[in-house]
Motif scaffolding. Structure first.
Motif, PDB file in Angstrom:
ATOM      1  N   GLY A 136       0.870  -1.194   0.073  1.00  0.00           N
ATOM      2  CA  GLY A 136      -0.096   0.015  -0.109  1.00  0.00           C
ATOM      3  C   GLY A 136       0.808   1.259  -0.112  1.00  0.00           C
ATOM      4  O   GLY A 136       0.067   2.624   0.090  1.00  0.00           O
ATOM      5  N   LEU A 137       2.042   1.220   0.257  1.00  0.00           N
ATOM      6  CA  LEU A 137       2.977   2.374  -0.026  1.00  0.00           C
ATOM      7  C   LEU A 137       2.598   3.072  -1.265  1.00  0.00           C
ATOM      8  O   LEU A 137       2.623   2.258  -2.405  1.00  0.00           O
ATOM      9  N   PRO A 138       2.840   4.224  -1.301  1.00  0.00           N
ATOM     10  CA  PRO A 138       2.747   5.068  -2.705  1.00  0.00           C
ATOM     11  C   PRO A 138       3.805   4.824  -3.443  1.00  0.00           C
ATOM     12  O   PRO A 138       4.977   4.548  -2.955  1.00  0.00           O
ATOM     13  N   PRO A 139       3.462   4.595  -4.932  1.00  0.00           N
ATOM     14  CA  PRO A 139       4.711   4.369  -5.848  1.00  0.00           C
ATOM     15  C   PRO A 139       5.844   5.563  -5.617  1.00  0.00           C
ATOM     16  O   PRO A 139       5.670   6.512  -5.350  1.00  0.00           O
ATOM     17  N   GLY A 140       7.208   4.989  -5.874  1.00  0.00           N
ATOM     18  CA  GLY A 140       8.013   6.129  -5.665  1.00  0.00           C
ATOM     19  C   GLY A 140       9.334   5.030  -5.750  1.00  0.00           C
ATOM     20  O   GLY A 140       9.534   4.285  -6.492  1.00  0.00           O
ATOM     21  N   GLY A 141      10.503   5.794  -5.259  1.00  0.00           N
ATOM     22  CA  GLY A 141      11.680   5.167  -5.047  1.00  0.00           C
ATOM     23  C   GLY A 141      11.943   3.918  -4.439  1.00  0.00           C
ATOM     24  O   GLY A 141      11.038   3.452  -3.958  1.00  0.00           O
ATOM     25  N   PRO A 142      13.269   3.581  -4.291  1.00  0.00           N
ATOM     26  CA  PRO A 142      13.474   2.369  -3.292  1.00  0.00           C
ATOM     27  C   PRO A 142      12.821   2.167  -1.925  1.00  0.00           C
ATOM     28  O   PRO A 142      12.597   3.400  -1.322  1.00  0.00           O
ATOM     29  N   VAL A 143      12.776   1.178  -1.373  1.00  0.00           N
ATOM     30  CA  VAL A 143      12.244   0.917  -0.059  1.00  0.00           C
ATOM     31  C   VAL A 143      13.154   0.463   0.741  1.00  0.00           C
ATOM     32  O   VAL A 143      14.078  -0.625   0.178  1.00  0.00           O
ATOM     33  N   VAL A 144      13.354   0.868   2.001  1.00  0.00           N
ATOM     34  CA  VAL A 144      14.134   0.161   3.203  1.00  0.00           C
ATOM     35  C   VAL A 144      13.111  -0.364   4.354  1.00  0.00           C
ATOM     36  O   VAL A 144      12.358   0.448   4.724  1.00  0.00           O
ATOM     37  N   VAL A 145      13.116  -1.584   4.489  1.00  0.00           N
ATOM     38  CA  VAL A 145      12.455  -2.296   5.636  1.00  0.00           C
ATOM     39  C   VAL A 145      13.312  -2.518   6.618  1.00  0.00           C
ATOM     40  O   VAL A 145      14.185  -3.280   6.603  1.00  0.00           O
ATOM     41  N   ASP A 146      13.031  -1.905   7.840  1.00  0.00           N
ATOM     42  CA  ASP A 146      13.827  -1.826   8.971  1.00  0.00           C
ATOM     43  C   ASP A 146      13.242  -3.040   9.819  1.00  0.00           C
ATOM     44  O   ASP A 146      12.193  -2.895  10.313  1.00  0.00           O
ATOM     45  N   LEU A 147      13.934  -4.393  10.041  1.00  0.00           N
ATOM     46  CA  LEU A 147      13.539  -5.234  10.809  1.00  0.00           C
ATOM     47  C   LEU A 147      14.366  -5.440  12.114  1.00  0.00           C
ATOM     48  O   LEU A 147      14.042  -6.561  12.638  1.00  0.00           O
ATOM     49  N   ARG A 148      14.932  -4.352  12.536  1.00  0.00           N
ATOM     50  CA  ARG A 148      16.034  -4.667  13.746  1.00  0.00           C
ATOM     51  C   ARG A 148      14.927  -4.749  14.891  1.00  0.00           C
ATOM     52  O   ARG A 148      15.709  -5.518  15.884  1.00  0.00           O
ATOM     53  N   GLU A 149      13.789  -4.653  14.864  1.00  0.00           N
ATOM     54  CA  GLU A 149      12.987  -4.929  16.150  1.00  0.00           C
ATOM     55  C   GLU A 149      11.976  -5.895  16.016  1.00  0.00           C
ATOM     56  O   GLU A 149      11.128  -6.265  16.713  1.00  0.00           O
ATOM     57  N   VAL A 150      12.289  -6.778  15.055  1.00  0.00           N
ATOM     58  CA  VAL A 150      11.270  -8.031  14.857  1.00  0.00           C
ATOM     59  C   VAL A 150      12.210  -9.184  15.625  1.00  0.00           C
ATOM     60  O   VAL A 150      13.338  -9.448  15.378  1.00  0.00           O
ATOM     61  N   GLY A 190       6.773 -14.274   6.276  1.00  0.00           N
ATOM     62  CA  GLY A 190       7.451 -13.012   6.289  1.00  0.00           C
ATOM     63  C   GLY A 190       8.407 -12.875   5.285  1.00  0.00           C
ATOM     64  O   GLY A 190       8.424 -12.157   4.603  1.00  0.00           O
ATOM     65  N   VAL A 191       9.447 -13.945   5.037  1.00  0.00           N
ATOM     66  CA  VAL A 191      10.221 -13.726   3.779  1.00  0.00           C
ATOM     67  C   VAL A 191       9.642 -13.970   2.742  1.00  0.00           C
ATOM     68  O   VAL A 191       9.917 -13.144   1.871  1.00  0.00           O
ATOM     69  N   ARG A 192       8.429 -14.819   2.487  1.00  0.00           N
ATOM     70  CA  ARG A 192       7.837 -14.616   1.098  1.00  0.00           C
ATOM     71  C   ARG A 192       7.394 -13.346   1.038  1.00  0.00           C
ATOM     72  O   ARG A 192       7.370 -12.710  -0.337  1.00  0.00           O
ATOM     73  N   VAL A 193       6.797 -12.497   1.907  1.00  0.00           N
ATOM     74  CA  VAL A 193       6.240 -11.006   1.598  1.00  0.00           C
ATOM     75  C   VAL A 193       7.450 -10.269   1.169  1.00  0.00           C
ATOM     76  O   VAL A 193       7.474  -9.437   0.199  1.00  0.00           O
ATOM     77  N   LEU A 194       8.455 -10.225   1.726  1.00  0.00           N
ATOM     78  CA  LEU A 194       9.704  -9.403   1.519  1.00  0.00           C
ATOM     79  C   LEU A 194      10.220  -9.896   0.288  1.00  0.00           C
ATOM     80  O   LEU A 194      10.561  -8.987  -0.597  1.00  0.00           O
ATOM     81  N   ARG A 195      10.266 -11.097  -0.331  1.00  0.00           N
ATOM     82  CA  ARG A 195      10.608 -11.518  -1.697  1.00  0.00           C
ATOM     83  C   ARG A 195       9.768 -10.940  -2.665  1.00  0.00           C
ATOM     84  O   ARG A 195       9.982 -10.488  -3.546  1.00  0.00           O
ATOM     85  N   GLY A 196       8.498 -10.934  -2.200  1.00  0.00           N
ATOM     86  CA  GLY A 196       7.317 -10.338  -3.274  1.00  0.00           C
ATOM     87  C   GLY A 196       7.627  -9.004  -3.701  1.00  0.00           C
ATOM     88  O   GLY A 196       7.414  -8.422  -4.631  1.00  0.00           O
ATOM     89  N   LEU A 197       7.956  -8.185  -2.281  1.00  0.00           N
ATOM     90  CA  LEU A 197       7.975  -6.859  -2.669  1.00  0.00           C
ATOM     91  C   LEU A 197       9.645  -6.552  -3.493  1.00  0.00           C
ATOM     92  O   LEU A 197       9.533  -5.688  -4.107  1.00  0.00           O
ATOM     93  N   VAL A 238      17.161  -3.734   6.754  1.00  0.00           N
ATOM     94  CA  VAL A 238      18.117  -3.738   7.762  1.00  0.00           C
ATOM     95  C   VAL A 238      17.507  -4.828   8.740  1.00  0.00           C
ATOM     96  O   VAL A 238      16.481  -4.770   9.106  1.00  0.00           O
ATOM     97  N   VAL A 239      18.646  -5.550   9.311  1.00  0.00           N
ATOM     98  CA  VAL A 239      18.532  -6.692   9.950  1.00  0.00           C
ATOM     99  C   VAL A 239      18.894  -6.556  11.288  1.00  0.00           C
ATOM    100  O   VAL A 239      20.093  -6.007  11.630  1.00  0.00           O
ATOM    101  N   GLY A 240      18.269  -7.168  12.199  1.00  0.00           N
ATOM    102  CA  GLY A 240      18.794  -7.545  13.652  1.00  0.00           C
ATOM    103  C   GLY A 240      18.995  -8.895  13.726  1.00  0.00           C
ATOM    104  O   GLY A 240      18.958  -9.555  12.563  1.00  0.00           O
ATOM    105  N   PRO A 241      19.608  -9.426  14.776  1.00  0.00           N
ATOM    106  CA  PRO A 241      19.879 -10.959  14.921  1.00  0.00           C
ATOM    107  C   PRO A 241      18.910 -11.751  14.425  1.00  0.00           C
ATOM    108  O   PRO A 241      19.183 -12.724  13.867  1.00  0.00           O
ATOM    109  N   ALA A 242      17.755 -11.776  15.072  1.00  0.00           N
ATOM    110  CA  ALA A 242      16.688 -12.844  14.507  1.00  0.00           C
ATOM    111  C   ALA A 242      16.332 -12.615  13.256  1.00  0.00           C
ATOM    112  O   ALA A 242      16.298 -13.863  12.312  1.00  0.00           O
ATOM    113  N   ALA A 243      16.148 -11.586  12.461  1.00  0.00           N
ATOM    114  CA  ALA A 243      15.909 -11.572  10.874  1.00  0.00           C
ATOM    115  C   ALA A 243      17.156 -12.182  10.057  1.00  0.00           C
ATOM    116  O   ALA A 243      16.977 -12.557   8.984  1.00  0.00           O
ATOM    117  N   ALA A 244      18.473 -11.568  10.641  1.00  0.00           N
ATOM    118  CA  ALA A 244      19.485 -11.794   9.952  1.00  0.00           C
ATOM    119  C   ALA A 244      19.642 -13.284   9.642  1.00  0.00           C
ATOM    120  O   ALA A 244      20.007 -13.744   8.752  1.00  0.00           O
TER     121      ALA A 244
END
Length: 111
Positions: free
Chosen positions: A42-56, A63-70, A79-85
């Motif tokens: 639902g983000l408006p169209p535009g430039g690149p996206v940074v998803v910050d997962l440090r607090e996940v 969740g990985v499939r969602v990110l791959r789709g995007l 941006v990854v924290g220990p769990a997401a990395a």
């Protein structure tokens, strides 16, 4: 259980020009990944996206499939924290999008 830890929350973060930053916190499981995907798509169209997962604290395969789709729709950095990395590296996410340890590195990657 604290509901804020069970369901991911997204919020706009400070954004350099043309880079959209979305900070996510909580747990991303099969049920909450659907909502996360809807919010990211639902983000408006535009430039690149940074998803910050440090607090996940938990990132499921859904969740990985969602990110791959995007990532398939344009430039994506995560941006990854220990769990997401651990999960993203094991799932080969580093082959699909850029993984960074800091928000500054992720946003700078498009300079």
């Amino acid at each position: 259980m604290d509901d804020s830890r069970r369901h991911p929350r997204t919020r706009p973060a400070t954004e350099p020009a043309q880079v959209r930053v979305v900070a996510v916190r909580g747990e991303i499981d099969a049920a909450s990944a659907v909502r996360l995907g809807e919010e990211l798509l639902g983000l408006p169209p535009g430039g690149p996206v940074v998803v910050d997962l440090r607090e996940v604290g938990h990132l499921s395969a859904a969740g990985v499939r969602v990110l791959r789709g995007l990532a398939g729709g344009g430039r994506l950095a995560v941006v990854v924290g220990p769990a997401a990395a651990l999960v993203l590296r094991a799932a080969g996410g580093h082959d699909v999008f850029d993984l960074h340890l800091s928000l500054e590195d992720a946003t700078r990657s498009w300079s």
